[in-house]
Enzyme design. Structure first.
Site, mmCIF file in Angstrom:
data_model
loop_
_atom_site.group_PDB
_atom_site.id
_atom_site.type_symbol
_atom_site.label_atom_id
_atom_site.label_comp_id
_atom_site.label_asym_id
_atom_site.label_seq_id
_atom_site.Cartn_x
_atom_site.Cartn_y
_atom_site.Cartn_z
ATOM 1 N N LYS A 111 0.737 -1.178 -0.023
ATOM 2 C CA LYS A 111 0.075 -0.082 -0.116
ATOM 3 C C LYS A 111 0.866 1.255 0.070
ATOM 4 O O LYS A 111 0.581 2.101 -0.371
ATOM 5 C CB LYS A 111 -0.860 0.051 1.287
HETATM 6 C C1 PLP Z 1 -4.601 -4.658 0.812
HETATM 7 C C2 PLP Z 1 -3.836 -6.100 1.032
HETATM 8 C C3 PLP Z 1 -4.164 -7.132 0.051
HETATM 9 C C4 PLP Z 1 -5.306 -7.219 -0.789
HETATM 10 O O1 PLP Z 1 -5.209 -6.206 -1.645
HETATM 11 P P1 PLP Z 1 -6.391 -5.876 -2.749
HETATM 12 O O2 PLP Z 1 -5.762 -4.635 -3.521
HETATM 13 O O3 PLP Z 1 -7.291 -5.180 -1.519
HETATM 14 O O4 PLP Z 1 -6.896 -6.780 -3.302
HETATM 15 C C5 PLP Z 1 -3.616 -8.433 0.142
HETATM 16 N N1 PLP Z 1 -2.395 -8.397 1.234
HETATM 17 C C6 PLP Z 1 -1.918 -7.400 2.005
HETATM 18 C C7 PLP Z 1 -0.988 -7.694 3.098
HETATM 19 C C8 PLP Z 1 -2.560 -6.318 1.962
HETATM 20 O O5 PLP Z 1 -2.408 -5.355 2.703
#
Ligand code: PLP
Length: 458
Positions: A111
């Site tokens: 993120k």
């Molecule tokens: C947010 C997240 C996901 C999922 O990603 P999406 O874009 O919501 O499909 C998977 N793994 C981790 C560690 C995350 O923080």
């Protein structure tokens, strides 16, 4: 270029508009009216670039009117300078799998890659120049901390983060609640991530509240997040120089994997995109059977994937349904009225051309972590482990990249239980061990969240 909604193609918004709004009026999601398609020759040129220059080229396609390339490049450099890895991401080979590590940012999850840039864009685009912007975001654990690390103490911006109370890992919560800042408010909602996401969507659709507080959003439904995530698909392809490359992606809200779909639309020759889910397997069910029916959320050892309403799937539907906004509206209407929708066989077939979907339960996830540690002396975070599991279950794949979505330290309780090893906190982690955590617990209702927000704006 301008942007329209998955539910109304006649709408016209600029990049700056959609950046601020996040969600389209009427509840749809924004998409661009053109997607650049690279030729083989173009791809050859791009393949020579380092990560930051590649990011500049790719992201620029989507915000040309607002940002010239030079300015964008300087924002990108500023955003990624604090990453532990100069090239932002890193590829490793674990057995026969290529692992793309995406967790060298300040809060140890992928993120950060979008969120760091988004924070700088808020300032650059002067989104909050005349009026304070209130960002409201729902998090299943990682978006919240990445947003806080990016937006803490920025001028004229308040950030309200809703996380499901007691349903994220201790380290995830600790990061979110100790970075702090005079403009940061952590709200622990007594409900699931889906409840948090629904509250945020409802507030966006409440036009009078939205305009009253000048509300903005940075959830993965915000197109700018997806745009930043397209880059690493290209980067992996260029680094590995292998045809028939597939990507296995630990998936929750369908944002990260949708970025891969856009990369394919842009001309990157990706073979399969593999959706890895945990026991909250709505995406596995819809892709394999055509029935989209949210179930109640189960708590798992992969909390960032404990999601039943995968919002970004609507974007895929738009393309799969031949860009028919009326058909998308109809399905979304069914979902809200009847609690589900069904896709025709032909539609499912079309999705399966690009996608595979596999569910990995907690027991298997733990086995994978243990197995990879035993065989390769490498610790996977539980989310990334589901990506390994899914990749191994799909037959006939040539070369697979698994997206490493978080650093294992974020889930150190699970890791210790499974491997007996205790992990040390990485140097670049933004977390304050000794600081008191700051968050307020409130009930699962729109009204309580609204009142909470208003009380902080007095
Ligand atoms: C947010 C997240 C996901 C999922 O990603 P999406 O874009 O919501 O499909 C998977 N793994 C981790 C560690 C995350 O923080």
């Amino acid at each position: 270029m301008n942007y329209f909604s998955t539910r109304d193609k006649t709408l016209k918004f600029s990049f700056k508009d959609i950046f601020l709004r996040g969600l389209a009026p009427g509840g749809g999601l924004f998409l661009p009216n053109e997607i650049k398609k690279y030729s083989k020759e173009n791809l050859r040129e791009l393949s020579q670039l380092n990560y930051k220059d590649l990011a500049t080229e790719i992201i620029h396609n989507f915000c040309k009117q607002e940002l010239d390339k030079k300015e964008l490049s300087s924002l990108i450099n500023k955003s990624y300078n604090g990453f532990l890895e100069n090239e932002v991401v890193k590829l490793k080979k674990i057995g026969n799998i290529h692992l793309l590590e995406l967790y060298y940012g300040p809060t140890l999850a992928f993120k950060d890659i979008a969120m760091q840039l988004i924070g700088n864009m808020y300032d650059y685009l002067q989104i909050a120049k005349d009026k304070i912007v209130n960002i409201v975001v729902a998090t299943s654990g990682d978006t919240g901390s990445a947003a806080i690390a990016s937006l803490s103490n920025r001028k004229n911006i308040n950030l309200f983060v809703l996380h499901p109370h007691n349903k994220i890992s201790k380290v995830q919560r600790k990061i979110m609640t100790t970075i702090g800042g005079s403009n940061i408010y952590n709200i622990a909602v007594e409900g699931s991530f889906d409840d948090c996401q629904k509250i945020v969507k409802d507030l966006f659709n409440d036009e009078s509240f939205r305009s009253k507080i000048n509300m903005s959003g940075v959830n993965s439904i915000n197109w700018s997040r997806i745009v930043c995530q397209i880059v690493y698909y290209f980067y992996s392809y260029f680094k590995l120089q292998k045809d028939n490359l597939s990507f296995s992606v630990p998936t929750g809200n369908f944002g990260d994997i949708f970025a891969g779909y856009v990369a394919k639309k842009m001309g990157l020759p990706i073979d399969k995109l593999i959706v890895a889910t945990n026991e909250n397997d709505i995406l596995q069910r819809v892709i394999n059977s055509g029935v989209y029916k949210p179930d109640t959320v189960k708590t798992s050892i992969t909390p960032s994937m404990d999601i039943q309403v995968a919002s970004n799937f609507e974007r895929l539907l738009f393309y799969i349904l031949d860009e028919n906004d009326q058909k998308v509206s109809k399905l979304m209407n069914d979902l809200s009225l009847k609690g589900s929708f069904n896709l025709d066989k032909e539609v499912v077939k079309k999705i399966k051309k690009d996608f595979e979907a596999v569910r990995i339960n907690d027991e298997d996830t733990q086995k994978i972590i243990k197995n990879i540690d035993d065989k390769h002396q490498f610790i996977l975070d539980p989310h990334t482990a589901t990506g390994f599991g899914a990749a191994n279950k799909v037959k006939g794949l040539k070369n697979v990249v698994v997206l490493g979505t978080a650093h294992p330290y974020k889930f150190n309780d699970t890791i210790e239980k499974v491997t007996g090893k205790s992990l040390k906190a990485p140097k670049h982690l933004k977390m304050y061990i000794d600081k008191k955590e700051k968050f307020d617990i409130i009930g699962n209702s729109n009204l309580e969240v609204k009142n909470y927000i208003l009380s902080k704006l007095l």
